[in-house]
Design a protein around this motif. Structure first.
Motif, PDB file in Angstrom:
ATOM      1  N   VAL A 113       0.845  -1.210   0.000  1.00  0.00           N
ATOM      2  CA  VAL A 113       0.000   0.000   0.000  1.00  0.00           C
ATOM      3  C   VAL A 113       0.876   1.254   0.000  1.00  0.00           C
ATOM      4  CG1 VAL A 113      -1.689   1.297   1.362  1.00  0.00           C
ATOM      5  CG2 VAL A 113      -1.923  -1.187   1.125  1.00  0.00           C
TER       6      VAL A 113
ATOM      7  N   ASP B 256       4.908   2.894  -6.697  1.00  0.00           N
ATOM      8  CA  ASP B 256       4.321   2.638  -8.017  1.00  0.00           C
ATOM      9  C   ASP B 256       4.287   1.136  -8.315  1.00  0.00           C
ATOM     10  OD1 ASP B 256       6.967   1.973  -8.525  1.00  0.00           O
ATOM     11  OD2 ASP B 256       7.407   3.884  -9.500  1.00  0.00           O
ATOM     12  N   HIS B 257       3.862   0.813  -9.533  1.00  0.00           N
ATOM     13  CA  HIS B 257       3.724  -0.589  -9.944  1.00  0.00           C
ATOM     14  C   HIS B 257       5.065  -1.327  -9.864  1.00  0.00           C
ATOM     15  CE1 HIS B 257       2.022  -3.988 -12.202  1.00  0.00           C
ATOM     16  NE2 HIS B 257       3.176  -4.005 -12.875  1.00  0.00           N
TER      17      HIS B 257
ATOM     18  N   ARG C 144       5.885  -2.180  -6.320  1.00  0.00           N
ATOM     19  CA  ARG C 144       5.023  -3.250  -5.812  1.00  0.00           C
ATOM     20  C   ARG C 144       5.457  -4.604  -6.380  1.00  0.00           C
ATOM     21  NH1 ARG C 144       0.972   0.969  -6.102  1.00  0.00           N
ATOM     22  NH2 ARG C 144       0.508   0.472  -8.269  1.00  0.00           N
TER      23      ARG C 144
ATOM     24  N   TYR D 183      -4.555  -7.178  -9.241  1.00  0.00           N
ATOM     25  CA  TYR D 183      -5.064  -6.986  -7.872  1.00  0.00           C
ATOM     26  C   TYR D 183      -3.898  -7.149  -6.898  1.00  0.00           C
ATOM     27  CZ  TYR D 183      -9.598  -7.754 -10.148  1.00  0.00           C
ATOM     28  OH  TYR D 183     -10.702  -7.672 -10.967  1.00  0.00           O
TER      29      TYR D 183
ATOM     30  N   TRP E 146      -3.082  -5.717  -4.242  1.00  0.00           N
ATOM     31  CA  TRP E 146      -3.408  -5.683  -2.811  1.00  0.00           C
ATOM     32  C   TRP E 146      -3.984  -7.010  -2.305  1.00  0.00           C
ATOM     33  CZ3 TRP E 146      -6.062  -3.409  -6.736  1.00  0.00           C
ATOM     34  CH2 TRP E 146      -7.409  -3.750  -6.880  1.00  0.00           C
TER      35      TRP E 146
ATOM     36  N   ASN F  67     -10.210  -1.548  -8.995  1.00  0.00           N
ATOM     37  CA  ASN F  67      -8.919  -1.107  -9.532  1.00  0.00           C
ATOM     38  C   ASN F  67      -7.953  -0.600  -8.475  1.00  0.00           C
ATOM     39  OD1 ASN F  67      -9.294  -1.506 -12.407  1.00  0.00           O
ATOM     40  ND2 ASN F  67     -10.876   0.086 -12.244  1.00  0.00           N
ATOM     41  N   ARG F  68      -8.462  -0.346  -7.282  1.00  0.00           N
ATOM     42  CA  ARG F  68      -7.612   0.230  -6.250  1.00  0.00           C
ATOM     43  C   ARG F  68      -7.802  -0.500  -4.928  1.00  0.00           C
ATOM     44  NH1 ARG F  68     -10.032   4.125  -9.030  1.00  0.00           N
ATOM     45  NH2 ARG F  68     -11.734   4.132  -7.517  1.00  0.00           N
ATOM     46  N   TYR F  69      -6.800  -0.403  -4.091  1.00  0.00           N
ATOM     47  CA  TYR F  69      -6.886  -0.909  -2.719  1.00  0.00           C
ATOM     48  C   TYR F  69      -8.091  -0.265  -2.031  1.00  0.00           C
ATOM     49  CZ  TYR F  69      -5.514  -1.683   2.166  1.00  0.00           C
ATOM     50  OH  TYR F  69      -5.489  -2.049   3.487  1.00  0.00           O
TER      51      TYR F  69
ATOM     52  N   ASP G 212     -11.241  -0.901  -2.990  1.00  0.00           N
ATOM     53  CA  ASP G 212     -12.419  -1.123  -3.833  1.00  0.00           C
ATOM     54  C   ASP G 212     -13.102  -2.433  -3.431  1.00  0.00           C
ATOM     55  OD1 ASP G 212     -11.921   1.172  -5.176  1.00  0.00           O
ATOM     56  OD2 ASP G 212     -11.293   0.240  -7.065  1.00  0.00           O
TER      57      ASP G 212
END
Length: 267
Positions: free
Chosen positions: A27, A31-32, A35, A95, A97, A128-130, A132
């Motif tokens: 979190v 960025d990607h 992660r 996904y 997260w 699309n996001r942590y 969601d």
């Protein structure tokens, strides 16, 4: 495919705490690329659960119900980690997260998981996001931990899997059709395994029905015992820990005998 009660089979709290720590670092990642580094550095964490997950259903792949002793089985991320490919082979975003969320894991044989890869089409409401809500996603793949999804598949005497609902425009048909393809469920080896179980089930049903008819004419205690033995054999074939039990249950359900329905409830 059969229902897997994953929610009531949580891993130990130590694993969950360690996984949550890694998730929080994801979190906070910039960025990607950052992660991706974190996920790859901690991939051993989900590997720790492979043996545990395999035991929930007697080492069976949760998608195909095959037992793959000797093969390299996987802990599949149902919702892919870093990219989620739609029906047009376009990446709609992974996904990340959920990479260390045990509820996102499915125990999978190699024949299934190699074809599934990163495919995960979402018809609407894609997360699309942590944070969601994934519960409102309209997904195309059937999920073995969703209690209503396995019943959307049908099985025949040749071992083939097909959509249970035949309207090609229905959502259930489309989900089943896509899942059969992406889970490789009609692979020749899987068909042969199911064909053998379906054939054995059919033979036992015929034998039992024949013996029951004779019991009406002349009740025989020895025959009673033999009927009970064959019914127990059928019940064992339909048990969730038995390989290809869904095709056995489908065969029992399709035969139309009341005693077979009773067996299904006991399996």
């Amino acid at each position: 495919m059969i229902f897997i009660d994953l929610e009531n089979n949580a891993p130990n709290i130590d694993w969950i705490n360690r996984a949550d720590t890694v998730t929080q670092s994801l979190v906070r990642a910039a960025d990607h690329a950052a992660r991706k580094v974190i996920i790859e550095a901690n991939e051993g964490l989900w590997g720790e659960l492979k043996g545990y997950l395999s035991k929930i259903r007697n080492r069976k792949c949760w998608y195909s119900e095959s037992i793959n002793d000797g093969a390299h089985c996987h802990v599949d991320h149902f919702r892919p980690k870093l990219k989620a490919v739609d029906e047009n082979k376009v990446d709609q975003g992974g996904y990340w997260w959920l990479a260390f969320n045990w509820l996102n894991y499915r125990y999978a044989g190699p024949a299934v998981n190699v074809r599934k890869k990163d495919y995960f089409p979402v018809v609407q409401n894609k997360a699309n996001r942590y944070g969601d809500n994934i519960a409102i996603e309209d997904i195309l793949l059937l999920d073995p931990i969703n209690i209503s999804d396995p019943s959307k598949l049908a099985y025949d005497s040749e071992g083939r899997v097909s959509p249970r609902f035949t309207d090609p425009n229905s959502r259930d048909y489309k989900r089943a059709f896509y899942s059969i393809e992406k889970y490789n469920l009609n692979l020749e080896g899987l068909k042969e395994g199911r064909r053998q179980k379906y054939s054995k089930t059919t033979l036992l049903i015929l034998k039992i029905q024949s013996q029951l008819a004779l019991q009406v004419i002349n009740h025989d205690l020895a025959r009673d015992a033999e009927i009970a033995r064959m019914m127990k054999e059928l019940r064992d074939l339909a048990h969730p820990d038995s390989e290809y039990s869904a095709s056995v249950k489908f065969c029992l359900k399709s035969c139309g005998h009341d005693w077979a329905s009773d067996l299904l409830m006991a399996a």
